[in-house]
Design a protein around this motif. Sequence first.
Motif, PDB file in Angstrom:
ATOM      1  N   GLN A 116       0.826  -1.206   0.000  1.00 31.04           N
ATOM      2  CA  GLN A 116       0.000   0.000   0.000  1.00 31.04           C
ATOM      3  C   GLN A 116       0.861   1.258   0.000  1.00 31.04           C
ATOM      4  N   LEU A 117       2.040   1.179   0.605  1.00 35.88           N
ATOM      5  CA  LEU A 117       2.942   2.331   0.648  1.00 35.88           C
ATOM      6  C   LEU A 117       3.695   2.505  -0.658  1.00 35.88           C
ATOM      7  N   VAL A 118       4.160   1.396  -1.248  1.00 42.69           N
ATOM      8  CA  VAL A 118       4.870   1.488  -2.523  1.00 42.69           C
ATOM      9  C   VAL A 118       3.992   2.176  -3.565  1.00 42.69           C
ATOM     10  N   GLY A 119       2.725   1.778  -3.617  1.00 42.35           N
ATOM     11  CA  GLY A 119       1.820   2.382  -4.589  1.00 42.35           C
ATOM     12  C   GLY A 119       1.658   3.873  -4.388  1.00 42.35           C
ATOM     13  N   GLN A 120       1.551   4.292  -3.141  1.00 40.26           N
ATOM     14  CA  GLN A 120       1.389   5.718  -2.858  1.00 40.26           C
ATOM     15  C   GLN A 120       2.669   6.498  -3.132  1.00 40.26           C
ATOM     16  N   PHE A 121       3.811   5.893  -2.834  1.00 40.81           N
ATOM     17  CA  PHE A 121       5.084   6.547  -3.173  1.00 40.81           C
ATOM     18  C   PHE A 121       5.173   6.754  -4.682  1.00 40.81           C
ATOM     19  N   ALA A 122       4.766   5.728  -5.442  1.00 35.89           N
ATOM     20  CA  ALA A 122       4.835   5.814  -6.902  1.00 35.89           C
ATOM     21  C   ALA A 122       3.890   6.895  -7.434  1.00 35.89           C
ATOM     22  N   LYS A 123       2.699   7.009  -6.841  1.00 37.37           N
ATOM     23  CA  LYS A 123       1.768   8.047  -7.279  1.00 37.37           C
ATOM     24  C   LYS A 123       2.308   9.436  -6.960  1.00 37.37           C
ATOM     25  N   LEU A 124       2.928   9.594  -5.797  1.00 32.78           N
ATOM     26  CA  LEU A 124       3.515  10.889  -5.438  1.00 32.78           C
ATOM     27  C   LEU A 124       4.591  11.312  -6.442  1.00 32.78           C
ATOM     28  N   LEU A 125       5.245  10.312  -7.040  1.00 32.07           N
ATOM     29  CA  LEU A 125       6.301  10.590  -8.010  1.00 32.07           C
ATOM     30  C   LEU A 125       5.747  10.835  -9.414  1.00 32.07           C
ATOM     31  N   GLY A 126       4.457  10.565  -9.602  1.00 28.65           N
ATOM     32  CA  GLY A 126       3.860  10.777 -10.911  1.00 28.65           C
ATOM     33  C   GLY A 126       3.904   9.556 -11.812  1.00 28.65           C
ATOM     34  N   CYS A 127       3.858   8.358 -11.222  1.00 26.94           N
ATOM     35  CA  CYS A 127       3.872   7.113 -11.991  1.00 26.94           C
ATOM     36  C   CYS A 127       2.444   6.604 -12.210  1.00 26.94           C
ATOM     37  N   TYR A 128       2.292   5.715 -13.184  1.00 25.37           N
ATOM     38  CA  TYR A 128       1.053   4.975 -13.403  1.00 25.37           C
ATOM     39  C   TYR A 128       1.155   3.695 -12.592  1.00 25.37           C
ATOM     40  N   VAL A 129       0.164   3.447 -11.699  1.00 22.66           N
ATOM     41  CA  VAL A 129       0.297   2.381 -10.709  1.00 22.66           C
ATOM     42  C   VAL A 129      -0.892   1.427 -10.756  1.00 22.66           C
ATOM     43  N   VAL A 130      -0.575   0.124 -10.806  1.00 28.76           N
ATOM     44  CA  VAL A 130      -1.586  -0.930 -10.755  1.00 28.76           C
ATOM     45  C   VAL A 130      -1.178  -1.919  -9.671  1.00 28.76           C
ATOM     46  N   GLY A 131      -2.169  -2.394  -8.908  1.00 28.83           N
ATOM     47  CA  GLY A 131      -1.886  -3.383  -7.877  1.00 28.83           C
ATOM     48  C   GLY A 131      -2.801  -4.584  -8.001  1.00 28.83           C
ATOM     49  N   SER A 132      -2.351  -5.721  -7.498  1.00 25.62           N
ATOM     50  CA  SER A 132      -3.198  -6.911  -7.425  1.00 25.62           C
ATOM     51  C   SER A 132      -3.434  -7.266  -5.960  1.00 25.62           C
TER      52      SER A 132
END
Length: 346
Positions: free
Chosen positions: A171-187
């Motif tokens: 849950q944290l990796v995804g939010q870090f990636a969004k803060l950086l401006g990445c496109y994020v998908v999780g399973s």
Amino acid sequence: MADAVEVSNKQIILKNYVTGFPKESDLEVKITTTRLKVPEATQNAILVKNLYLSCDPYMRNRMSNHQGSYVESFTPGSPITGYGVSKVIDSTHPDFKNDDLVWGFTGWEEYSLIKATQSLFKIQHKEVPLSYYTGILGMAGMTAYVGFYEICSPKKGETVFISAASGAVGQLVGQFAKLLGCYVVGSAGTKEKVDLLKNKFGFDEAFNYKEEEDLNAALKRYFPDGIDIYFENVGGKMLEAVLLNMRIHGRIAVCGMISQYNLEKQEGVQNMFSLISKRIRMQGFLVGDHYHLYPKFLEMILPHIKEGKVNYVEDIAQGLESAPAALIGLFSGRNVGKQLVVVAHE
């Protein structure tokens, strides 16, 4: 003296080494006694009252008699150990004094005598919930930080996939990636967790891997141009599918492989040639090698928490007697968010 009084000490004991899928009955609650004082002539030790305990997937390996593992096995008949948040009751260590709050390795019991304090961190920031030091401000947060920023070297606009994405780390990796401006998908493994990823943590997309007959096709659907970064928590068939969908010069941080922890013989992984053809860098890591970065991590994460830019979901079990069910539940995906156990209140 009042601080040397003898008190009961409830403990969680591993009965015997485990093979296959662990059961709650592999653990038992035992009540012993302890004195609320560091034994005389014991130097550089602290006696702590445990407040919160962290349930973590790596603890499954410690329930088996593995030789040569990166972390030693539990001792049957003794309290298991893991990360927790504690309050110092008595100390002969110059760096810790009575009433200090700490996080690090401790026993799964009400009171623990800790002789080696290298893995203990004094809690300086008390304006956030103490329970956060079992997760977002503890080992899980550091794992997400190291794996994403240090291992994956992310860039704005890259595509990121995270397996077991609703867990303490994912849950944290995804939010870090969004803060950086990445496109994020999780399973994740339930509709509730998929909704959490999209609505609470801000993932661009998420899917229930149990509903996908073809993981390769699912990943192609969400990543038509491929995956730049994969944060690996699962292994097995998921890793096989990801390898087919990685982009050239993609990076994979291998944090865990929970699909393999309960197997007596681990599965082999196909599609490994993709590492060569796509020049993928795939690297395993242990967070314990990177704790020197903890001050840098706090400097980054604390403002995000206070400003509400990073959310964190905890799954809280009440009382030490609930600890066996909480820990075993990790391996069937019963928890939603960071699983922890409340032992006592400060």
